[in-house]
Design an enzyme around this catalytic site. Structure first.
Site, PDB file in Angstrom:
ATOM      1  N   SER A 198     -51.212  -0.575  63.319  1.00  0.00           N
ATOM      2  CA  SER A 198     -51.088   0.645  64.117  1.00  0.00           C
ATOM      3  C   SER A 198     -50.705   1.870  63.303  1.00  0.00           C
ATOM      4  CB  SER A 198     -50.060   0.442  65.230  1.00  0.00           C
ATOM      5  OG  SER A 198     -48.802   0.078  64.692  1.00  0.00           O
ATOM      6  N   ASP A 251     -39.753   7.624  67.772  1.00  0.00           N
ATOM      7  CA  ASP A 251     -40.416   6.492  67.113  1.00  0.00           C
ATOM      8  C   ASP A 251     -40.276   6.672  65.609  1.00  0.00           C
ATOM      9  OD1 ASP A 251     -42.198   4.634  66.026  1.00  0.00           O
ATOM     10  OD2 ASP A 251     -43.740   4.981  67.529  1.00  0.00           O
ATOM     11  N   HIS A 265     -44.209   4.950  63.675  1.00  0.00           N
ATOM     12  CA  HIS A 265     -45.602   5.386  63.806  1.00  0.00           C
ATOM     13  C   HIS A 265     -45.745   6.880  63.521  1.00  0.00           C
ATOM     14  CE1 HIS A 265     -45.483   1.662  66.257  1.00  0.00           C
ATOM     15  NE2 HIS A 265     -46.638   1.463  65.626  1.00  0.00           N
TER      16      HIS A 265
END
Length: 368
Positions: A168, A336, A339
Site C-alpha cells: 500500500s 497515519d 502511508h
C-alpha cells in the site's frame, strides 16, 4: 445498432457498455451481445453478464457487470484485432475495488472507486483481445463502462517496461492524477523518461511476498517481462505482521525465488527496502527505521543475488532528518504514520529514481 466489425485496421476503437444511450463515436455493447465473427466483438458468455447503471456521464453513465470472473475465466469481452501492440484504456462502472485481466493474467491491479480509469499496453499475437473485470475485493460489483483500444505498433512486443511490485505504500490510488493518498509507484513515471520506459505498477495494498508470488501478480510480470526491462520489488511491511505467519527466513527465500524467476527472463531485478514511519525520530531529531520491515534480509538478498538495491529505508530517513519531524508528518496521510500522501509519494519516487540514476541505470531523472 448495426453490426460493425471491430478489427483494428483503424487507429482506435471505442466501446460503450451497458443498456443506455451510446456515446457518439463509440460502438454500443449490451450485456446480451455475444461474440460473432462477422462483427468481430462481443461477450464470450453473455448469459454471465448484465447491464447496470453507473454514476458517470457520457460513456460512463452505464456499464456491464461480470457475474463470473477470475483471471482464467472464459467470461470475457472479445475483440478481433490484427496482431501488434495496443494501448487499452479502461473505465470501470460503479465498484469499490476491481482488477482488470486480459489474456489470462492481471493487467491492472485494484482500481478503486466509481468510474476509475487506467490504461496498459498489451501485445496481441493470436488475433484477439480477451478482457474482463475481475475481483479486487470480493462482494463488490465488477463492472466495465468503456473501453478504448489504440494500436501502437504492428510488432506484438511491449515497449521497454519498468514493472513495480509492492504494497500500500507503493500501489496506485484513484483517480490516478488527483488522489490524496498515493504510493510511490504511482508517481514514479514522473521521474522516468517516457521515451525510454513505460511504467507498470503491479503493487497492491496489504500485499506480502507470498501473495505477490502466488496470487497472480508475478505471473503477469513473467508473461511479458523481457531483456531490457526492470522489475523493482519492495515488500516486507505486511510480512512482519504476525497475522501473515511469515518468518524473516521464509520472507527472504520467497523474495529470492521471485528474483531468480525474473532474472531467468533476462530482465534486471532491483530490490527496494520500505521507508519507515513518520514518527521514527529519536530525541536528537534523527530519523531511523533500519530495524523495520525485514530490511536486513532484503539488503542481504540483494548482495547474495548480485542485484541492485535501493535502500529507500535509509535514503528516506536521511531526507526526513533533513526536513525535520513536522515536515515529515506533512508527507503522510492525516492521522497515519505509515502511508504517504501525494506529496510524500512524490518525494519517495524521486529518491528511488535518483538512486537508480546514481547507480548508472538508464532512463531515470530526478528532475520533474
Amino acid at each position: 445498432m448495426p453490426a460493425m466489425r471491430a478489427e483494428a485496421a483503424i487507429d482506435e476503437i471505442k466501446f460503450d457498455f451497458g443498456g443506455g444511450d451510446v456515446e457518439p463515436g463509440y460502438i454500443g455493447v449490451s450485456a446480451s451481445d455475444g461474440y460473432a465473427p462477422e462483427k468481430g466483438y462481443g461477450f464470450n458468455t453473455p448469459d454471465n453478464m448484465q447491464n447496470v447503471t453507473a454514476s458517470g456521464t457520457g460513456a460512463a453513465s452505464d456499464a456491464v457487470q461480470f457475474l463470473t470472473y477470475g483471471t482464467k475465466s472464459e467470461n470475457t469481452f472479445n475483440v478481433d484485432l490484427s496482431n501488434g501492440l495496443y494501448e487499452i484504456k479502461v473505465t470501470l462502472g460503479n465498484t469499490a475495488r476491481a482488477s482488470v485481466a486480459a489474456e489470462g493474467v492481471y493487467q491492472v491491479i485494484n482500481m478503486t472507486g466509481n468510474n476509475a480509469t487506467d490504461k496498459f499496453q498489451i501485445p496481441i499475437a493470436d488475433g484477439q483481445l480477451n478482457i474482463l473485470v475481475t475481483a479486487g475485493k470480493e462482494g463488490t460489483a465488477f463492472t466495465l463502462s468503456a473501453l478504448k483500444i489504440r494500436k501502437l505498433s504492428d510488432n506484438p512486443v511491449t515497449n521497454r517496461t519498468i514493472y513495480i511490485g509492492g504494497d500500500s505504500t507503493v500501489c496506485n490510488y484513484y483517480p490516478l492524477d488527483s488522489s490524496a493518498q498515493a504510493g510511490w509507484g504511482q508517481l514514479f513515471k514522473e521521474f522516468v523518461s517516457a521515451q525510454t520506459f513505460q511504467v507498470r505498477n503491479m503493487a497492491s495494498g496489504g500485499q506480502i511476498a507470498r501473495g505477490f508470488r502466488d496470487g497472480g501478480q508475478l505471473e503477469a510480470i513473467l508473461k511479458y517481462i523481457k531483456p531490457g526491462d526492470y522489475f523493482i520489488l519492495q515488500l516486507g511491511i505486511n510480512d512482519t505482521n504476525p497475522k501473515n505467519s511469515t518468518t524473516e527466513a521464509e520472507f527472504k527465500e520467497i523474495m529470492r525465488d521471485m528474483v531468480r524467476q525474473v532474472k531467468a527472463k533476462g530482465a534486471t531485478v532491483i530490490l527496494s527496502t520500505p521507508q519507515g514511519r513518520a514518527t521514527d525520530f529519536n530525541a536528537e531529531g534523527v530519523h531511523s527505521s533500519v530495524n523495520r520491515w525485514y530490511r536486513h534480509s532484503t539488503v542481504a538478498l540483494a548482495q547474495e543475488e548480485n542485484v541492485p538495491l535501493v535502500d529507500l529505508n535509509v535514503l528516506s530517513s536521511a531526507y526526513f532528518t533533513s526536513i525535520g519531524p513536522e515536515a515529515t508528518l506533512e508527507l503522510y496521510m492525516p492521522g497515519d504514520t505509515l502511508h504517504p500522501n501525494r506529496a510524500g509519494a512524490t518525494e519517495l519516487a524521486r529518491l528511488v529514481a535518483e538512486e537508480l540514476q546514481r547507480q548508472g541505470l538508464d532512463g531515470f531523472s530526478a528532475d520533474r
